[in-house]
Design a protein around this motif. Structure first.
Motif, PDB file in Angstrom:
ATOM      1  N   PHE A  43      14.350 -13.464  30.214  1.00  0.00           N
ATOM      2  CA  PHE A  43      13.480 -12.987  28.992  1.00  0.00           C
ATOM      3  C   PHE A  43      14.404 -13.249  27.884  1.00  0.00           C
ATOM      4  O   PHE A  43      15.392 -12.720  27.450  1.00  0.00           O
ATOM      5  N   ASP A  44      14.006 -14.160  27.004  1.00  0.00           N
ATOM      6  CA  ASP A  44      14.587 -14.522  25.675  1.00  0.00           C
ATOM      7  C   ASP A  44      13.751 -13.340  24.682  1.00  0.00           C
ATOM      8  O   ASP A  44      12.732 -13.393  24.531  1.00  0.00           O
ATOM      9  N   LYS A  45      14.469 -12.900  23.552  1.00  0.00           N
ATOM     10  CA  LYS A  45      14.098 -12.130  22.561  1.00  0.00           C
ATOM     11  C   LYS A  45      14.484 -12.261  21.226  1.00  0.00           C
ATOM     12  O   LYS A  45      15.694 -12.827  21.229  1.00  0.00           O
ATOM     13  N   GLY A  46      13.821 -12.109  20.178  1.00  0.00           N
ATOM     14  CA  GLY A  46      14.479 -11.937  18.835  1.00  0.00           C
ATOM     15  C   GLY A  46      14.290 -13.439  18.157  1.00  0.00           C
ATOM     16  O   GLY A  46      15.301 -13.491  17.071  1.00  0.00           O
ATOM     17  N   ALA A  47      13.608 -14.300  18.455  1.00  0.00           N
ATOM     18  CA  ALA A  47      13.595 -15.733  17.667  1.00  0.00           C
ATOM     19  C   ALA A  47      13.532 -15.584  16.368  1.00  0.00           C
ATOM     20  O   ALA A  47      14.420 -16.222  15.681  1.00  0.00           O
ATOM     21  N   TYR A  48      12.470 -14.669  15.800  1.00  0.00           N
ATOM     22  CA  TYR A  48      12.122 -14.653  14.454  1.00  0.00           C
ATOM     23  C   TYR A  48      12.222 -13.163  14.025  1.00  0.00           C
ATOM     24  O   TYR A  48      11.855 -12.792  12.854  1.00  0.00           O
ATOM     25  N   GLU A  49      13.081 -12.327  14.696  1.00  0.00           N
ATOM     26  CA  GLU A  49      13.107 -10.907  14.424  1.00  0.00           C
ATOM     27  C   GLU A  49      14.112 -10.239  15.093  1.00  0.00           C
ATOM     28  O   GLU A  49      14.603 -10.832  16.185  1.00  0.00           O
ATOM     29  N   ALA A  50      14.583  -9.028  14.658  1.00  0.00           N
ATOM     30  CA  ALA A  50      15.632  -8.143  15.358  1.00  0.00           C
ATOM     31  C   ALA A  50      14.829  -7.774  16.735  1.00  0.00           C
ATOM     32  O   ALA A  50      13.543  -7.302  16.607  1.00  0.00           O
ATOM     33  N   ALA A  51      15.385  -8.046  17.912  1.00  0.00           N
ATOM     34  CA  ALA A  51      14.835  -7.612  18.869  1.00  0.00           C
ATOM     35  C   ALA A  51      15.786  -7.126  20.091  1.00  0.00           C
ATOM     36  O   ALA A  51      16.739  -7.625  20.635  1.00  0.00           O
ATOM     37  N   TYR A  52      15.930  -5.734  20.064  1.00  0.00           N
ATOM     38  CA  TYR A  52      16.937  -5.019  20.785  1.00  0.00           C
ATOM     39  C   TYR A  52      16.749  -4.813  22.275  1.00  0.00           C
ATOM     40  O   TYR A  52      17.551  -4.847  23.109  1.00  0.00           O
ATOM     41  N   SER A  53      15.314  -4.477  22.458  1.00  0.00           N
ATOM     42  CA  SER A  53      14.913  -4.312  23.679  1.00  0.00           C
ATOM     43  C   SER A  53      14.435  -5.520  24.473  1.00  0.00           C
ATOM     44  O   SER A  53      13.710  -6.581  24.121  1.00  0.00           O
ATOM     45  N   GLY A  54      14.778  -5.775  25.894  1.00  0.00           N
ATOM     46  CA  GLY A  54      14.396  -6.856  26.795  1.00  0.00           C
ATOM     47  C   GLY A  54      12.859  -6.494  26.989  1.00  0.00           C
ATOM     48  O   GLY A  54      12.396  -7.788  27.289  1.00  0.00           O
ATOM     49  N   PHE A  55      12.211  -5.656  26.587  1.00  0.00           N
ATOM     50  CA  PHE A  55      10.859  -5.640  26.613  1.00  0.00           C
ATOM     51  C   PHE A  55      10.014  -6.104  25.678  1.00  0.00           C
ATOM     52  O   PHE A  55       8.794  -6.482  25.738  1.00  0.00           O
ATOM     53  N   GLU A  56      10.979  -6.658  24.641  1.00  0.00           N
ATOM     54  CA  GLU A  56      10.298  -7.612  23.562  1.00  0.00           C
ATOM     55  C   GLU A  56      10.503  -9.202  24.082  1.00  0.00           C
ATOM     56  O   GLU A  56       9.944  -9.879  23.214  1.00  0.00           O
ATOM     57  N   GLY A  57      11.073  -9.329  25.097  1.00  0.00           N
ATOM     58  CA  GLY A  57      11.575 -10.600  25.456  1.00  0.00           C
ATOM     59  C   GLY A  57      10.282 -11.139  26.204  1.00  0.00           C
ATOM     60  O   GLY A  57       9.570 -10.529  26.842  1.00  0.00           O
ATOM     61  N   HIS A  58      10.369 -12.587  26.399  1.00  0.00           N
ATOM     62  CA  HIS A  58       9.561 -13.426  27.240  1.00  0.00           C
ATOM     63  C   HIS A  58      10.004 -14.393  27.929  1.00  0.00           C
ATOM     64  O   HIS A  58      11.312 -14.888  27.784  1.00  0.00           O
ATOM     65  N   SER A  59       9.506 -14.636  29.061  1.00  0.00           N
ATOM     66  CA  SER A  59       9.899 -15.690  29.933  1.00  0.00           C
ATOM     67  C   SER A  59       8.793 -16.743  30.007  1.00  0.00           C
ATOM     68  O   SER A  59       7.804 -16.108  30.758  1.00  0.00           O
ATOM     69  N   GLY A  60       8.816 -17.909  29.309  1.00  0.00           N
ATOM     70  CA  GLY A  60       7.674 -18.462  29.099  1.00  0.00           C
ATOM     71  C   GLY A  60       6.683 -17.688  28.375  1.00  0.00           C
ATOM     72  O   GLY A  60       7.176 -17.444  27.177  1.00  0.00           O
TER      73      GLY A  60
END
Ligand code: ZN
Length: 192
Positions: free
Chosen positions: A98-115
């Motif tokens: 799960f990748d997070k934070g492309a265009y913002e701060a993202a500390y939580s993995g729950f902000e991440g996406h897999s696809g």
């Protein structure tokens, strides 16, 4: 009723380990310890998932004069070596990343996406109701991921021996916040 268990490996990336642009002391050892723990505990989890801090242009998350609270030296930029998983950790154990934070701060993995899929829905879709959280850094992305896991209704533990943190003060406040949110803390924090 789902009763599956998952391990969430948070941000075990080169930039967060020794030699990286935002190194956490002990990060490389934590990566190795996580790999060994997974190998020694086959069958403990239905799934292992991993998160990555994965920045393109995260705005004020990066700074030339970082305060190390809300702004940081550039790190984990997509396409750079620093964004790669530390070689001590083998991401092939992960069912999904799960990748997070492309265009913002993202500390939580729950902000991440897999696809297209977010972590919470992925976990629910795979029958998971219990998560164990490990990785980097205790006081930031591990904290945020564990707090969100608990708020999403997962039974949540952090295995502190498999984490490392940035700063003793923020580690202490992170532990207090996680306890307050109902996260079970196991073991002793590294770096506190
Ligand atoms: Zn970041």
């Amino acid at each position: 009723m789902s009763n599956g268990r998952a391990l969430i490996v948070v941000d075990v990336q080169k930039d967060f380990c020794e030699g990286g642009s935002l190194a956490v002391t002990g990060g490389g050892n934590v990566a190795l310890a996580i790999k060994e723990f997974i190998a020694e505990n086959e069958g403990r989890w239905d799934h292992v998932v991993a998160t990555r801090d994965y920045h393109i242009d995260p705005g004020s998350h990066f700074s030339e004069n970082p305060d190390f609270v809300d702004s940081w030296p550039p790190h984990c930029v997509v396409g750079t070596e620093g964004a790669q998983f530390h070689p001590n950790f083998d991401p092939r154990v992960a069912s999904a990343i799960f990748d997070k934070g492309a265009y913002e701060a993202a500390y939580s993995g729950f902000e991440g996406h897999s696809g297209e899929e977010e972590l919470a829905s992925w976990l629910r879709g795979n029958g998971i109701n219990t998560v164990e959280v490990v990785g980097l850094a205790t006081d930031h992305c591990v904290r945020a991921t564990a707090v969100d896991a608990a708020r999403e209704g997962f039974t949540t533990s952090v295995l502190l021996n498999l984490t490392a943190g940035v700063n003793p003060d923020t580690i202490a406040s992170a532990l207090a916040q996680m306890r307050h949110e109902g996260v079970e803390l196991q073991g002793e924090p590294v770096g506190a």
